[in-house]
Design a protein around this motif. Structure first.
Motif, PDB file in Angstrom:
ATOM      1  N   GLU A 205       0.738  -1.115   0.034  1.00  0.00           N
ATOM      2  CA  GLU A 205       0.079   0.201  -0.134  1.00  0.00           C
ATOM      3  C   GLU A 205       0.921   1.251  -0.023  1.00  0.00           C
ATOM      4  OE1 GLU A 205       0.555  -1.032   4.374  1.00  0.00           O
ATOM      5  OE2 GLU A 205       0.334  -2.125   2.531  1.00  0.00           O
ATOM      6  N   SER A 206       2.237   1.067   0.691  1.00  0.00           N
ATOM      7  CA  SER A 206       2.994   2.337   0.525  1.00  0.00           C
ATOM      8  C   SER A 206       2.639   3.464   0.942  1.00  0.00           C
ATOM      9  CB  SER A 206       3.623   2.588  -0.858  1.00  0.00           C
ATOM     10  OG  SER A 206       4.864   3.318  -0.696  1.00  0.00           O
ATOM     11  N   ILE A 207       2.627   3.658   2.135  1.00  0.00           N
ATOM     12  CA  ILE A 207       1.991   5.286   2.880  1.00  0.00           C
ATOM     13  C   ILE A 207       3.027   5.963   3.065  1.00  0.00           C
ATOM     14  CG2 ILE A 207       0.756   6.303   4.898  1.00  0.00           C
ATOM     15  CD1 ILE A 207      -0.615   3.780   5.065  1.00  0.00           C
ATOM     16  N   PRO A 208       3.191   7.053   2.443  1.00  0.00           N
ATOM     17  CA  PRO A 208       4.668   8.076   2.498  1.00  0.00           C
ATOM     18  C   PRO A 208       4.744   8.562   3.737  1.00  0.00           C
ATOM     19  CG  PRO A 208       3.184   8.517   0.496  1.00  0.00           C
ATOM     20  CD  PRO A 208       2.414   7.599   1.287  1.00  0.00           C
ATOM     21  N   GLU A 209       5.924   9.017   3.965  1.00  0.00           N
ATOM     22  CA  GLU A 209       6.387   9.348   5.371  1.00  0.00           C
ATOM     23  C   GLU A 209       5.620  10.610   5.925  1.00  0.00           C
ATOM     24  OE1 GLU A 209      10.520  11.038   7.470  1.00  0.00           O
ATOM     25  OE2 GLU A 209      10.351  10.739   5.285  1.00  0.00           O
ATOM     26  N   GLU A 210       5.547  11.619   4.938  1.00  0.00           N
ATOM     27  CA  GLU A 210       5.108  13.091   5.560  1.00  0.00           C
ATOM     28  C   GLU A 210       3.385  12.815   5.609  1.00  0.00           C
ATOM     29  OE1 GLU A 210       4.056  13.298   1.058  1.00  0.00           O
ATOM     30  OE2 GLU A 210       5.374  12.089   2.437  1.00  0.00           O
ATOM     31  N   ARG A 211       3.005  12.260   4.646  1.00  0.00           N
ATOM     32  CA  ARG A 211       1.253  11.850   5.006  1.00  0.00           C
ATOM     33  C   ARG A 211       0.820  11.133   6.262  1.00  0.00           C
ATOM     34  NH1 ARG A 211      -1.309   9.839  -0.557  1.00  0.00           N
ATOM     35  NH2 ARG A 211      -3.233  10.709   0.727  1.00  0.00           N
TER      36      ARG A 211
ATOM     37  N   PHE B 149      -6.339   7.484   3.366  1.00  0.00           N
ATOM     38  CA  PHE B 149      -5.776   6.494   2.420  1.00  0.00           C
ATOM     39  C   PHE B 149      -6.874   5.471   2.142  1.00  0.00           C
ATOM     40  CE2 PHE B 149      -2.367   8.077   5.043  1.00  0.00           C
ATOM     41  CZ  PHE B 149      -1.348   8.451   4.238  1.00  0.00           C
ATOM     42  N   PRO B 150      -7.495   5.598   0.990  1.00  0.00           N
ATOM     43  CA  PRO B 150      -8.428   4.782   0.541  1.00  0.00           C
ATOM     44  C   PRO B 150      -7.937   3.335   0.397  1.00  0.00           C
ATOM     45  CG  PRO B 150      -8.753   6.625  -0.718  1.00  0.00           C
ATOM     46  CD  PRO B 150      -7.466   6.862   0.198  1.00  0.00           C
ATOM     47  N   ILE B 151      -6.772   3.003  -0.095  1.00  0.00           N
ATOM     48  CA  ILE B 151      -6.325   1.701  -0.208  1.00  0.00           C
ATOM     49  C   ILE B 151      -6.039   1.115   1.057  1.00  0.00           C
ATOM     50  CG2 ILE B 151      -3.773   2.735  -0.486  1.00  0.00           C
ATOM     51  CD1 ILE B 151      -3.346   0.195  -2.545  1.00  0.00           C
ATOM     52  N   TYR B 152      -5.695   1.747   2.018  1.00  0.00           N
ATOM     53  CA  TYR B 152      -5.561   1.282   3.362  1.00  0.00           C
ATOM     54  C   TYR B 152      -6.786   0.729   3.894  1.00  0.00           C
ATOM     55  CZ  TYR B 152      -4.477   1.045   8.644  1.00  0.00           C
ATOM     56  OH  TYR B 152      -4.309   0.694   9.798  1.00  0.00           O
ATOM     57  N   LYS B 153      -7.868   1.669   3.600  1.00  0.00           N
ATOM     58  CA  LYS B 153      -9.071   1.371   4.215  1.00  0.00           C
ATOM     59  C   LYS B 153      -9.604   0.066   3.513  1.00  0.00           C
ATOM     60  CE  LYS B 153     -13.785   3.327   4.494  1.00  0.00           C
ATOM     61  NZ  LYS B 153     -14.779   4.459   4.250  1.00  0.00           N
TER      62      LYS B 153
ATOM     63  N   PHE C  12      -7.970  -2.324   2.491  1.00  0.00           N
ATOM     64  CA  PHE C  12      -7.101  -3.645   2.860  1.00  0.00           C
ATOM     65  C   PHE C  12      -7.906  -4.096   4.220  1.00  0.00           C
ATOM     66  CE2 PHE C  12      -3.568  -3.051   0.014  1.00  0.00           C
ATOM     67  CZ  PHE C  12      -3.520  -4.243  -0.630  1.00  0.00           C
ATOM     68  N   ARG C  13      -7.950  -2.891   5.111  1.00  0.00           N
ATOM     69  CA  ARG C  13      -8.666  -3.252   6.285  1.00  0.00           C
ATOM     70  C   ARG C  13     -10.091  -3.754   6.426  1.00  0.00           C
ATOM     71  NH1 ARG C  13      -8.763  -3.490  10.231  1.00  0.00           N
ATOM     72  NH2 ARG C  13      -8.921  -1.956  11.807  1.00  0.00           N
ATOM     73  N   PHE C  14     -10.902  -2.990   5.410  1.00  0.00           N
ATOM     74  CA  PHE C  14     -12.166  -3.619   5.246  1.00  0.00           C
ATOM     75  C   PHE C  14     -12.151  -5.130   4.989  1.00  0.00           C
ATOM     76  CE2 PHE C  14     -15.868  -4.577   2.586  1.00  0.00           C
ATOM     77  CZ  PHE C  14     -16.902  -4.498   3.533  1.00  0.00           C
ATOM     78  N   LYS C  15     -11.253  -5.453   3.924  1.00  0.00           N
ATOM     79  CA  LYS C  15     -10.977  -7.110   3.489  1.00  0.00           C
ATOM     80  C   LYS C  15     -10.427  -7.952   4.716  1.00  0.00           C
ATOM     81  CE  LYS C  15      -9.128  -5.989  -0.349  1.00  0.00           C
ATOM     82  NZ  LYS C  15      -8.436  -5.905  -1.532  1.00  0.00           N
ATOM     83  N   GLY C  16      -9.827  -7.424   5.709  1.00  0.00           N
ATOM     84  CA  GLY C  16      -9.094  -7.833   6.532  1.00  0.00           C
ATOM     85  C   GLY C  16      -7.655  -8.313   6.290  1.00  0.00           C
ATOM     86  N   SER C  17      -7.113  -7.849   5.300  1.00  0.00           N
ATOM     87  CA  SER C  17      -5.877  -8.116   4.974  1.00  0.00           C
ATOM     88  C   SER C  17      -4.786  -7.408   5.562  1.00  0.00           C
ATOM     89  CB  SER C  17      -5.501  -7.757   3.244  1.00  0.00           C
ATOM     90  OG  SER C  17      -6.468  -8.460   2.429  1.00  0.00           O
ATOM     91  N   ILE C  18      -5.139  -6.227   6.333  1.00  0.00           N
ATOM     92  CA  ILE C  18      -4.190  -5.620   7.043  1.00  0.00           C
ATOM     93  C   ILE C  18      -5.046  -5.445   8.444  1.00  0.00           C
ATOM     94  CG2 ILE C  18      -3.249  -3.358   7.606  1.00  0.00           C
ATOM     95  CD1 ILE C  18      -2.593  -2.975   4.934  1.00  0.00           C
TER      96      ILE C  18
END
Length: 540
Positions: free
Chosen positions: A410-416, A483-487, A489-495
């Motif tokens: 998912e790659s969440i950048p440092e500053e964000r 971060f929609p991509i993080y959301k 993955f969280r919804f699917k239980g992958s993260i």
């Protein structure tokens, strides 16, 4: 005829400057006169190089091609196009500490700097010139205190060509313990009431030195009054003896320190050093702004911060010519390194653009050729083009790609991530973020249990001693909103859900000591020993 006259004039000026420096260095006595002569000579050389930089700024492409030729072996095919065809994009740059080893200043080095390439010297000349123009008393003899840890070898301070600027002994910076080095330097700084500049190699060094002042001012006051250096871990006895010989009892200054600290620590820096004009820090960009912002609000209230240099992978690349602006911006000097840029977001078939081909407002990954044999290295730094000075881009460093969080790609950048964390902390009444670091669950191994991959975040706060489950969830919620991509993955239980830990005061100073070298604070830990250290400081 005119070019020949111009060259002759330049050589004459350079020779005069070099002779003045040689005379200043040779004078055995009269330190004030020696300082004035050296300062005058260096400022003349700085003026000469600034005019040259203005000229180079109008011919960026030519300057970059010239620099590339100097970095390639003799007989190599010339030109940037042939160079890029011959050498594919390389791996990450070798990591280098901010600042380099202190080089000896010799008269012929100044001569060479007037027409050759010597980034450390030329950068410091521009720093001295910019500092003097903005803060008139900043170059006073022994008017600068340095807070910097450089174990093993000296690290060049910003004004290294003019060593008489500094009131702190060079030996203190090389002590084996970071905490001991900062305390010793702080003690010498406190002796000098008439400071004009407080300089730190890193913002974290200034932050931790002032935290040591808060915690240990009674002991510092006693050492000032007695003219002694108390024994402490990491301070060898032989070094303590040499450093203590430089001290003298100062009862009145000790009394002043006690009185000011008794009144609290808001604005303490300006109160202890009433003539202070500016705080100089080696890094004040990216997530390092956390420390600068905290210091501006409290200990250093009312003082401007100036970050003079931009370095990547140990190479000096740019200089900040605008010290009064709150956000540091750096002019990339075209004859210091050969720079290429990868547009962000990354393309499927990446192709670099050159220094003269950038667009204002866009972000680029930096690709660097700064040393012979190290060609087209990915620095891992992402820059935003804030504007131009003639043809030279003026940039703001945004993030380090190595500090992105990713457990499922998912790659969440440092500053964000930092922005999301600050937003979550803002939802906790009375809390203020002091510091933080993250860990990906893969580093935890079996200790993470059978749960899905997740992030673990360690924070130091002021104003809160415990965190409720609802407060802990706020950070995960902010990340999902940002971060929609993080959301997804969280919804699917992958993260799995993020785990948030509160650490005790001083935990991050211990972590920085354990890093073993003076580097900007990492935001994602990759070593088990560092993870174990921060885990041992958890209080909630």
């Amino acid at each position: 005829m005119l070019p020949a006259v111009a060259v002759a004039v330049a050589v004459a000026v350079a020779v005069a400057v070099a002779v003045a420096v040689a005379v200043a260095v040779a004078l055995p006595a009269a330190p004030a006169l020696r300082h004035r002569l050296a300062r005058s000579a260096l400022l003349r050389a700085a003026g000469r190089y600034r005019r040259r930089l203005e000229l180079r700024g109008s011919e960026v492409r030519l300057s970059q091609e010239r620099r590339l030729r100097r970095l390639l072996p003799p007989g190599t095919a010339r030109g940037s196009e042939a160079f890029r065809e011959r050498h594919p994009l390389g791996q990450s740059c070798p990591e280098g500490a901010p600042g380099g080893q202190v080089p000896p200043l010799r008269p012929w080095a100044l001569l060479r700097s007037c027409w050759g390439t010597d980034p450390p010297l030329q950068g410091s000349l521009l720093y001295l010139d910019t500092l003097r123009a903005t803060f008139p008393q900043a170059l006073a003899p022994r008017g600068t205190a340095l807070l910097s840890w450089a174990p093993g070898r000296p690290r060049a301070p910003a004004g290294w060509p003019l060593p008489t600027l500094y009131c702190t002994p060079a030996e203190a910076a090389a002590l084996p313990s970071r905490a001991a080095a900062l305390r010793v330097q702080l003690l010498f700084a406190l002796r000098a009431r008439a400071l004009h500049v407080l300089e730190a190699g890193l913002a974290t060094e200034l932050h931790d030195a002032l935290a040591a002042l808060r915690a240990g001012w009674p002991g510092l006051a006693e050492d000032l009054a007695l003219g002694r250096l108390s024994p402490q871990p990491g301070l060898p006895e032989d070094a303590r003896g040499r450093l203590q010989a430089l001290l003298a009892p100062d009862v009145s200054r000790a009394a002043e320190l006690r009185a000011e600290c008794a009144h609290g620590f808001e604005g303490i820096v300006q109160r202890l050093w009433p003539q202070l004009e500016v705080v100089v820090v080696g890094t004040a960009h990216g997530t390092e702004h956390l420390y600068c912002d905290a210091l501006r609000r409290a200990d250093c209230k009312g003082l401007p911060f100036y970050c003079p240099f931009y370095r990547a992978a140990g190479a000096l690349l740019g200089v900040n010519l605008w010290p009064e602006e709150p956000t540091p911006r750096f002019l990339l000097c075209p004859d210091w390194a050969f720079c290429e840029f990868l547009p962000c977001p990354a393309e499927e078939e990446p192709r670099t653009v050159l220094l003269g081909e950038l667009w204002e407002g866009r972000e680029y990954g930096l690709v660097l050729t700064a040393r012979p044999g190290e060609y087209r290295c990915r620095s891992g730094e992402v820059l935003r083009v804030a504007g131009f000075h003639k043809q030279c881009p003026v940039v703001e460093p945004i993030r380090r790609e190595s500090q992105a969080l990713s457990v499922r790609g998912e790659s969440i950048p440092e500053e964000r991530f930092c922005r999301s964390l600050c937003r979550a902390v803002g939802l906790w009444p009375g809390a203020r973020l002091v510091d933080y670091v993250c860990v990906e669950s893969t580093l935890l191994g079996a200790s993470s249990g059978a749960c899905a991959p997740h992030y673990e975040v360690f924070v130091e706060l002021r104003g809160l001693r415990d965190l409720s489950e609802g407060q802990r969830y706020k950070l995960d919620q902010c990340l999902q909103e940002d971060f929609p991509i993080y959301k997804s993955f969280r919804f699917k239980g992958s993260i799995g859900p993020l785990r948030l830990h509160l650490v005790g005061a001083g935990a991050f100073a211990r972590l920085r000591e354990a890093l073993g070298s003076p580097l900007p604070m990492p935001r994602v830990l990759r070593e088990e020993r560092l993870l174990q250290l921060i885990q041992s400081t958890v209080i909630s």
